[in-house]
Design a protein around this motif. Structure first.
Motif, PDB file in Angstrom:
ATOM      1  N   ALA A 145      -3.382   5.075   8.880  1.00 46.89           N
ATOM      2  CA  ALA A 145      -4.302   4.938   7.755  1.00 46.89           C
ATOM      3  C   ALA A 145      -5.511   4.168   8.262  1.00 46.89           C
ATOM      4  CB  ALA A 145      -3.636   4.204   6.603  1.00 46.89           C
ATOM      5  N   VAL A 154      -0.850  -8.888   8.115  1.00 43.54           N
ATOM      6  CA  VAL A 154      -1.935  -8.450   7.229  1.00 43.54           C
ATOM      7  C   VAL A 154      -2.166  -9.567   6.211  1.00 43.54           C
ATOM      8  CG1 VAL A 154      -2.722  -6.669   5.623  1.00 43.54           C
ATOM      9  CG2 VAL A 154      -1.222  -6.052   7.536  1.00 43.54           C
ATOM     10  N   ASP A 173      -6.598   0.451   7.230  1.00 42.70           N
ATOM     11  CA  ASP A 173      -5.609  -0.226   6.395  1.00 42.70           C
ATOM     12  C   ASP A 173      -4.373  -0.558   7.229  1.00 42.70           C
ATOM     13  OD1 ASP A 173      -4.001  -1.306   4.468  1.00 42.70           O
ATOM     14  OD2 ASP A 173      -4.118   0.405   3.103  1.00 42.70           O
ATOM     15  N   ALA A 232      -4.405   1.600  -2.975  1.00 44.72           N
ATOM     16  CA  ALA A 232      -5.756   1.185  -2.592  1.00 44.72           C
ATOM     17  C   ALA A 232      -6.470   0.399  -3.686  1.00 44.72           C
ATOM     18  CB  ALA A 232      -6.590   2.416  -2.237  1.00 44.72           C
ATOM     19  N   ARG A 252      -0.639   0.089   5.912  1.00 44.38           N
ATOM     20  CA  ARG A 252      -0.052   1.439   5.826  1.00 44.38           C
ATOM     21  C   ARG A 252       0.346   1.846   7.235  1.00 44.38           C
ATOM     22  NH1 ARG A 252      -0.792   4.833   1.512  1.00 44.38           N
ATOM     23  NH2 ARG A 252      -0.775   6.553   2.990  1.00 44.38           N
ATOM     24  N   GLU A 277       3.633   1.536   2.665  1.00 42.59           N
ATOM     25  CA  GLU A 277       2.417   2.031   2.021  1.00 42.59           C
ATOM     26  C   GLU A 277       1.915   0.973   1.056  1.00 42.59           C
ATOM     27  OE1 GLU A 277       3.600   5.620  -0.003  1.00 42.59           O
ATOM     28  OE2 GLU A 277       3.434   6.799   1.837  1.00 42.59           O
ATOM     29  N   ARG A 278       0.687   1.158   0.616  1.00 43.45           N
ATOM     30  CA  ARG A 278       0.196   0.340  -0.483  1.00 43.45           C
ATOM     31  C   ARG A 278      -0.870   1.107  -1.233  1.00 43.45           C
ATOM     32  NH1 ARG A 278      -3.517  -4.671   1.591  1.00 43.45           N
ATOM     33  NH2 ARG A 278      -4.768  -3.529   3.079  1.00 43.45           N
ATOM     34  N   ARG A 297      -3.526  -4.334  -4.224  1.00 45.79           N
ATOM     35  CA  ARG A 297      -3.534  -4.183  -2.758  1.00 45.79           C
ATOM     36  C   ARG A 297      -2.699  -5.247  -2.041  1.00 45.79           C
ATOM     37  NH1 ARG A 297      -6.664  -1.271   0.285  1.00 45.79           N
ATOM     38  NH2 ARG A 297      -7.081  -2.920   1.789  1.00 45.79           N
TER      39      ARG A 297
END
Length: 176
Positions: free
Chosen positions: A54, A120, A57, A81, A60, A78-79, A86
């Motif tokens: 991704a 992150v 990002d 957007a 992801r 995943e997350r 987020r």
């Protein structure tokens, strides 16, 4: 964990191996997945590349467990957007070939996922759902620090059978 297992990020060239693993696992373990084997089998391998890479990002991603040239396990994060959510990542598609379960591969995949998620800065929480009757998976997640925050009864419908899903979460850092 078996010494001959290599955990690494999945990339676009891994899509065919990922699809083979996913199709096999969906066929063999329909109770464990929300997706159905028939619908997923119809997808081309490149449909999964968005899970691997991704752009822009770091929250992801997917990891694979490789034994020789064979992908034997995988996990994705995943997350959404949207700005307000987020900070929440979602673990999906955790799988390990049945002949290698119980050898620490799932634990290694979770550890790699948690390390990446913690790198992150804006990611604060991870969530997942797991079939309530899958005690091995529930135990694996609990050992990694996940706690159940709810259950969705009858979340999966397989013919006349209904299965619940445990909803679990893990705080990646101290909440304000």
């Amino acid at each position: 964990m078996a010494n001959d297992i290599d955990i690494r990020r999945l990339l676009a060239p891994d899509a065919e191996a990922y699809k083979r693993l996913r199709d096999d696992m969906l066929d063999g373990f329909p109770d464990a997945f929300t997706s159905d084997a028939e619908s997923e089998r119809a997808k081309p391998a490149n449909a999964y590349v968005a899970r691997f890479e991704a752009e822009g990002d770091a929250a992801r991603f997917s990891f694979g467990a490789w034994r020789g040239g064979e992908l034997v396990g995988a996990i994705s994060c995943e997350r959404d957007a949207r700005l307000k959510v987020r900070h929440v990542g979602h673990i999906i598609g955790m799988m390990v070939r049945p002949n290698l379960q119980g050898h620490g591969i799932g634990r290694a995949l979770i550890a790699a996922t948690l390390a990446q998620a913690r790198s992150v800065p804006e990611l604060e929480l991870l969530t997942l759902s797991v079939t309530s009757s899958n005690q091995a998976a529930v135990g694996l997640y609990e050992k990694a620090g996940f706690v159940r925050y709810g259950q969705l009864p009858h979340a999966i419908k397989l013919g006349d059978k209904r299965l619940g899903k445990d909803l679990m979460m893990l705080a990646l850092r101290q909440q304000p």
